[in-house]
Design an enzyme around this catalytic site. Structure first.
Site, PDB file in Angstrom:
ATOM      1  N   ARG A 107       0.860  -1.188   0.000  1.00 22.32           N
ATOM      2  CA  ARG A 107       0.000   0.000   0.000  1.00 22.32           C
ATOM      3  C   ARG A 107       0.884   1.221   0.000  1.00 22.32           C
ATOM      4  O   ARG A 107       1.752   1.365   0.852  1.00 22.32           O
ATOM      5  CB  ARG A 107      -0.830   0.054   1.288  1.00 22.32           C
ATOM      6  CG  ARG A 107      -1.954  -0.873   1.336  1.00 22.32           C
ATOM      7  CD  ARG A 107      -3.027  -0.433   2.291  1.00 22.32           C
ATOM      8  NE  ARG A 107      -2.593  -0.018   3.619  1.00 22.32           N
ATOM      9  CZ  ARG A 107      -3.418   0.404   4.556  1.00 22.32           C
ATOM     10  NH1 ARG A 107      -4.703   0.489   4.316  1.00 22.32           N
ATOM     11  NH2 ARG A 107      -2.971   0.753   5.734  1.00 22.32           N
ATOM     12  N   THR A 111      -1.167   7.532  -0.526  1.00 25.04           N
ATOM     13  CA  THR A 111      -2.463   7.431  -1.213  1.00 25.04           C
ATOM     14  C   THR A 111      -3.293   6.258  -0.706  1.00 25.04           C
ATOM     15  O   THR A 111      -4.490   6.178  -0.978  1.00 25.04           O
ATOM     16  CB  THR A 111      -2.260   7.213  -2.726  1.00 25.04           C
ATOM     17  OG1 THR A 111      -1.598   5.946  -2.903  1.00 25.04           O
ATOM     18  CG2 THR A 111      -1.408   8.313  -3.347  1.00 25.04           C
ATOM     19  N   ASP A 203       0.031  -3.284  12.560  1.00 25.34           N
ATOM     20  CA  ASP A 203       0.532  -3.698  11.240  1.00 25.34           C
ATOM     21  C   ASP A 203       0.847  -5.200  11.274  1.00 25.34           C
ATOM     22  O   ASP A 203       1.797  -5.637  11.931  1.00 25.34           O
ATOM     23  CB  ASP A 203       1.788  -2.888  10.900  1.00 25.34           C
ATOM     24  CG  ASP A 203       2.242  -3.138   9.467  1.00 25.34           C
ATOM     25  OD1 ASP A 203       2.391  -2.160   8.728  1.00 25.34           O
ATOM     26  OD2 ASP A 203       2.448  -4.319   9.089  1.00 25.34           O
ATOM     27  N   ASP A 206       4.427  -6.313  10.086  1.00 20.03           N
ATOM     28  CA  ASP A 206       5.485  -5.992  11.058  1.00 20.03           C
ATOM     29  C   ASP A 206       5.425  -6.930  12.260  1.00 20.03           C
ATOM     30  O   ASP A 206       6.464  -7.376  12.765  1.00 20.03           O
ATOM     31  CB  ASP A 206       5.348  -4.538  11.532  1.00 20.03           C
ATOM     32  CG  ASP A 206       5.827  -3.558  10.475  1.00 20.03           C
ATOM     33  OD1 ASP A 206       6.558  -3.973   9.554  1.00 20.03           O
ATOM     34  OD2 ASP A 206       5.457  -2.369  10.577  1.00 20.03           O
TER      35      ASP A 206
HETATM   36  C1  PRP Z   1      -1.392  -4.748   4.611  1.00 22.67           C
HETATM   37  C2  PRP Z   1      -2.230  -6.004   4.672  1.00 22.67           C
HETATM   38  C3  PRP Z   1      -2.978  -5.963   3.359  1.00 22.67           C
HETATM   39  C4  PRP Z   1      -3.206  -4.487   3.185  1.00 22.67           C
HETATM   40  C5  PRP Z   1      -4.612  -4.174   3.573  1.00 22.67           C
HETATM   41  O1  PRP Z   1      -0.286  -4.944   3.827  1.00 22.67           O
HETATM   42  O2  PRP Z   1      -1.495  -7.164   4.857  1.00 22.67           O
HETATM   43  O3  PRP Z   1      -2.272  -6.504   2.264  1.00 22.67           O
HETATM   44  O4  PRP Z   1      -2.293  -3.807   4.058  1.00 22.67           O
HETATM   45  O5  PRP Z   1      -4.896  -2.858   3.330  1.00 22.67           O
HETATM   46  P1  PRP Z   1      -5.943  -2.412   2.232  1.00 22.67           P
HETATM   47  O6  PRP Z   1      -7.155  -3.268   2.416  1.00 22.67           O
HETATM   48  O7  PRP Z   1      -6.201  -0.973   2.576  1.00 22.67           O
HETATM   49  O8  PRP Z   1      -5.337  -2.557   0.874  1.00 22.67           O
HETATM   50  P2  PRP Z   1       0.819  -3.813   3.582  1.00 22.67           P
HETATM   51  O9  PRP Z   1       0.482  -3.046   2.333  1.00 22.67           O
HETATM   52  O10 PRP Z   1       1.009  -3.032   4.834  1.00 22.67           O
HETATM   53  O11 PRP Z   1       2.085  -4.654   3.202  1.00 22.67           O
HETATM   54  P3  PRP Z   1       2.869  -5.789   4.045  1.00 22.67           P
HETATM   55  O12 PRP Z   1       2.026  -7.031   3.999  1.00 22.67           O
HETATM   56  O13 PRP Z   1       4.127  -5.934   3.280  1.00 22.67           O
HETATM   57  O14 PRP Z   1       3.091  -5.288   5.455  1.00 22.67           O
HETATM   58  N1  URA Z   2      -2.715  -3.309   7.213  1.00 24.60           N
HETATM   59  C1  URA Z   2      -2.388  -3.740   8.467  1.00 24.60           C
HETATM   60  O1  URA Z   2      -1.427  -4.500   8.650  1.00 24.60           O
HETATM   61  N2  URA Z   2      -3.132  -3.298   9.493  1.00 24.60           N
HETATM   62  C2  URA Z   2      -4.185  -2.482   9.325  1.00 24.60           C
HETATM   63  O2  URA Z   2      -4.842  -2.125  10.319  1.00 24.60           O
HETATM   64  C3  URA Z   2      -4.507  -2.049   8.028  1.00 24.60           C
HETATM   65  C4  URA Z   2      -3.759  -2.491   6.973  1.00 24.60           C
END
Ligand code: PRP
Ligand code: URA
Length: 212
Positions: A107, A111, A203, A206
């Site tokens: 993400r 944005t 997160d 993380d």
């Molecule tokens: C997080 C999560 C989803 C996304 C959800 O991933 O694991 O993939 O955000 O958010 P959305 O519904 O608003 O798209 P992130 O983009 O933080 O990446 P990561 O898995 O590498 O931490």
């Molecule tokens: N991605 C995450 O890991 N946590 C949230 O709350 C939203 C998006």
């Protein structure tokens, strides 16, 4: 949130119990990862309820009988990188022969829009049931884009499993992909201004991988 026919929300005491520990900010990486796997394994039983079976001939010590099995090749797990990786072992615990494809989405922090950076799927994906997995369904952008990417590559039967969803994201996926069943272990209240789910768990990536 409106009721959607294609959204199944678990309402199981054991899942509620495990999610309460998952949310707790002092739950460490090892326990967090184990809980994600355990919850996913329970969800997998329900999400495979309508999977097709094939008859097989089995010799018991007493006689020959016709029994039913899930064809090993019929199930593919596709985690959305990277947090979706945390759910793969949970599906494998109950269906160890599933192949694994990967879709990388991140993400954009400003944005909140998802960007695809990787996609590698097993051959023959168009004839299999795909279990797309990601612990968090926030705005729904990542899930919708991952579903579009799978459909563009020929996937016809897709299920999406997430641990925690926000009403905004659930509605977005349910409306954009009415042919996809969404399995959610719990529905949270709302998103905050940064696109985080409240009360949520922070997160997920993380916390799974210890990157913060
Ligand atoms: C997080 C999560 C989803 C996304 C959800 O991933 O694991 O993939 O955000 O958010 P959305 O519904 O608003 O798209 P992130 O983009 O933080 O990446 P990561 O898995 O590498 O931490
Ligand atoms: N991605 C995450 O890991 N946590 C949230 O709350 C939203 C998006």
């Amino acid at each position: 949130m409106k009721n959607y026919d294609n959204v199944f929300i678990f309402n199981h005491p054991l899942i509620k119990h495990k999610i309460s520990i998952l949310r707790y900010k002092k739950t460490g990486m090892k326990e967090f990862r184990e809980l994600i796997e355990e919850i996913t394994a329970v969800m997998t039983y329900e999400s495979m309820r309508d999977i097709d079976l094939i008859p097989v001939r089995v010799e018991t010590p007493l006689e020959v009988t016709t029994q039913y099995r899930v064809p090993e090749e019929s199930v593919v797990i596709v985690p959305i990188l990277r947090a979706g990786l945390g759910m793969v072992n949970g599906v494998h615990k109950v269906f160890p022969t599933a192949k694994v494809g990967h879709i990388g989405m991140y993400r954009d922090e400003e944005t909140l829009e998802p960007c695809e950076y990787y996609c590698k799927l097993p051959d023959g994906i168009e004839n299999r049931t795909v279990f797309l997995v990601d612990p968090m369904l926030a705005t729904g952008g990542s899930a919708c884009d991952a579903l579009d990417a799978l459909k563009k590559r020929g996937c016809k039967k897709i299920k999406f499993m997430a641990i925690i969803g926000a009403p905004e994201g659930v509605a977005r996926v349910a409306e954009a992909h009415p042919d996809v069943t969404v399995y959610l272990s719990t529905l949270d209240r709302e998103l905050n201004g940064n696109g985080y789910i409240l009360p949520g768990l922070g997160d997920a990536g993380d916390r799974l991988f210890g990157t913060k």
